[in-house]
Scaffold this motif. Structure first.
Motif, PDB file in Angstrom:
ATOM      1  N   TRP A 104     -52.330 -26.913  80.835  1.00 27.25           N
ATOM      2  CA  TRP A 104     -50.907 -26.620  80.896  1.00 27.25           C
ATOM      3  C   TRP A 104     -50.052 -27.860  81.051  1.00 27.25           C
ATOM      4  CZ3 TRP A 104     -53.477 -23.160  84.584  1.00 27.25           C
ATOM      5  CH2 TRP A 104     -53.712 -23.733  85.832  1.00 27.25           C
ATOM      6  N   ARG A 105     -48.722 -27.594  80.983  1.00 24.58           N
ATOM      7  CA  ARG A 105     -47.730 -28.651  81.040  1.00 24.58           C
ATOM      8  C   ARG A 105     -46.891 -28.507  82.313  1.00 24.58           C
ATOM      9  NH1 ARG A 105     -48.016 -26.384  75.984  1.00 24.58           N
ATOM     10  NH2 ARG A 105     -48.362 -27.796  74.224  1.00 24.58           N
ATOM     11  N   ASN A 106     -46.541 -29.631  82.900  1.00 24.63           N
ATOM     12  CA  ASN A 106     -45.670 -29.638  84.076  1.00 24.63           C
ATOM     13  C   ASN A 106     -44.231 -29.905  83.675  1.00 24.63           C
ATOM     14  OD1 ASN A 106     -47.437 -29.285  86.436  1.00 24.63           O
ATOM     15  ND2 ASN A 106     -48.424 -31.157  85.706  1.00 24.63           N
ATOM     16  N   ARG A 107     -43.317 -29.153  84.281  1.00 25.11           N
ATOM     17  CA  ARG A 107     -41.885 -29.334  84.021  1.00 25.11           C
ATOM     18  C   ARG A 107     -41.102 -29.242  85.339  1.00 25.11           C
ATOM     19  NH1 ARG A 107     -40.010 -25.290  79.462  1.00 25.11           N
ATOM     20  NH2 ARG A 107     -38.133 -26.605  79.558  1.00 25.11           N
ATOM     21  N   ILE A 108     -39.842 -29.608  85.284  1.00 25.92           N
ATOM     22  CA  ILE A 108     -38.962 -29.506  86.443  1.00 25.92           C
ATOM     23  C   ILE A 108     -38.448 -28.069  86.543  1.00 25.92           C
ATOM     24  CG2 ILE A 108     -36.810 -30.313  87.486  1.00 25.92           C
ATOM     25  CD1 ILE A 108     -37.191 -32.930  85.906  1.00 25.92           C
TER      26      ILE A 108
ATOM     27  N   VAL B   5     -36.573 -26.744  83.176  1.00 26.68           N
ATOM     28  CA  VAL B   5     -35.619 -27.566  82.427  1.00 26.68           C
ATOM     29  C   VAL B   5     -36.286 -28.844  81.939  1.00 26.68           C
ATOM     30  CG1 VAL B   5     -33.596 -26.684  83.656  1.00 26.68           C
ATOM     31  CG2 VAL B   5     -34.809 -28.689  84.552  1.00 26.68           C
ATOM     32  N   GLY B   6     -35.686 -29.429  80.900  1.00 27.65           N
ATOM     33  CA  GLY B   6     -36.135 -30.717  80.406  1.00 27.65           C
ATOM     34  C   GLY B   6     -37.451 -30.648  79.657  1.00 27.65           C
ATOM     35  N   ALA B   7     -37.871 -31.818  79.206  1.00 24.51           N
ATOM     36  CA  ALA B   7     -39.132 -31.925  78.477  1.00 24.51           C
ATOM     37  C   ALA B   7     -40.308 -31.901  79.450  1.00 24.51           C
ATOM     38  CB  ALA B   7     -39.144 -33.226  77.676  1.00 24.51           C
ATOM     39  N   GLU B   8     -41.506 -31.657  78.927  1.00 19.54           N
ATOM     40  CA  GLU B   8     -42.691 -31.672  79.785  1.00 19.54           C
ATOM     41  C   GLU B   8     -42.871 -33.059  80.395  1.00 19.54           C
ATOM     42  OE1 GLU B   8     -46.614 -32.502  77.276  1.00 19.54           O
ATOM     43  OE2 GLU B   8     -45.533 -30.750  76.538  1.00 19.54           O
ATOM     44  N   LEU B   9     -43.305 -33.091  81.638  1.00 19.72           N
ATOM     45  CA  LEU B   9     -43.549 -34.350  82.341  1.00 19.72           C
ATOM     46  C   LEU B   9     -44.970 -34.837  82.143  1.00 19.72           C
ATOM     47  CD1 LEU B   9     -41.794 -33.410  85.704  1.00 19.72           C
ATOM     48  CD2 LEU B   9     -40.824 -34.694  83.792  1.00 19.72           C
TER      49      LEU B   9
END
Length: 293
Positions: A144-148, A235-239
């Motif tokens: 998976w991907r981390n995001r804010i 929000v925002g792009a993946e970290l």
């Protein structure tokens, strides 16, 4: 869950053969001849050598406060994605017996180091910092991907830079904490005001919604699980993108043997569709397909 190999059939066959052997030996003695020792039959050899297969107990460290991943249900039972997946893996490894030991997330890695547990199962991400101290299996069981994550309607935060001076909630020793800590190493120790979480994951929603903290970081599957009323938004792009793996002691031969065995089963579970079904049941989606290319 006692795992042994039954030898009833072999034992019964051996007794029959042994009985015939005794009669022949008696006849030989009565005729005055010295009987030559009969070669051992295959059944006798099997009976002499075979014992119940040794089963190695493995203590699995996990938590109880992550909804749908590892938690205590309304019946007081430990369950969730990580728990039920490892039960399935255990059922396919007769040489091992898994026993779950629950603890606070922040104590899992230390307990692994001090040999209180043998592996960590808490949707753990592989990252360079953890690789310095621990070993991971190779066959990822999720990605998976981390995001804010912020309060619904908050469009002022899109990047880590936007979190400077803000309070950001995270779990101590988590992969998300590592992202924040690495940012502060580059931009100043207090650039982002990290608030380490003590409560359960569900407390995240109330803390952000009430304004006690400004944001958190989370994997993409987490939000609908902890926030069914949609009070928060990603929000925002993946970290970052991450493989989810089991964590073992480094440079430890028994741990490596177990890791290899688990890899084989995870590959089977992917091939027969079981892994995807368990993911969908507990996480609401199949998060087992790779997000890391």
């Amino acid at each position: 869950m006692k795992k042994t190999i039954s030898l009833t059939t072999a034992l019964a066959l051996t007794l029959v053969i042994a009985g015939c052997g005794n009669n022949n030996a008696a006849n030989s003695s009565s005729s005055g001849n010295v009987a030559e020792a009969a070669p051992q039959t295959s059944a006798e050899a099997t009976t002499a050598a075979a014992e119940p297969a040794e089963v190695t107990k493995i203590v699995v460290g996990t938590g109880t406060a992550f909804p749908n991943v590892c938690f205590i249900d309304e019946n007081g039972k430990l369950t969730g994605f990580d728990v039920e997946l490892l039960k399935e893996i255990d059922s396919r490894l007769p040489e091992y017996e898994f026993e779950f030991q629950t603890m606070d997330f922040s104590n899992l890695l230390l307990s692994l180091e001090t040999k209180k547990i043998d592996l960590v199962a808490h949707v753990m991400e592989k990252n360079p910092e953890r690789e310095q101290k621990y070993s991971f299996n190779k066959e990822a069981y999720a990605h998976w991907r981390n995001r804010i994550i912020v309060a619904k309607g908050n469009d002022s935060i899109q990047t880590l830079d936007d979190l400077q001076g803000k309070k950001v909630l995270t779990g101590a020793t988590s992969a998300q904490a590592q992202i924040l800590e690495n940012y502060n190493k580059e931009h100043g120790a207090d650039s982002i005001k990290i608030v380490y979480q003590n409560g359960a994951a569900n407390d995240t929603v109330s803390q952000i919604d009430s304004g006690r903290v400004d944001a958190t970081l989370a994997a993409d599957f987490v939000l609908p699980i902890i926030d069914p009323q949609s009070k928060l938004q990603a929000v925002g792009a993946e970290l970052s993108s991450a493989d989810i793996l089991y964590v073992f002691r480094k440079d430890d031969a028994p741990s490596q043997k177990l890791s290899d065995a688990i890899d084989g089963v995870v590959a089977e579970l992917k091939a027969d569709g079981t892994l995807g079904k368990i993911s969908t049941q507990w996480l609401g989606a199949d998060v087992t397909t790779s997000a890391v290319q």
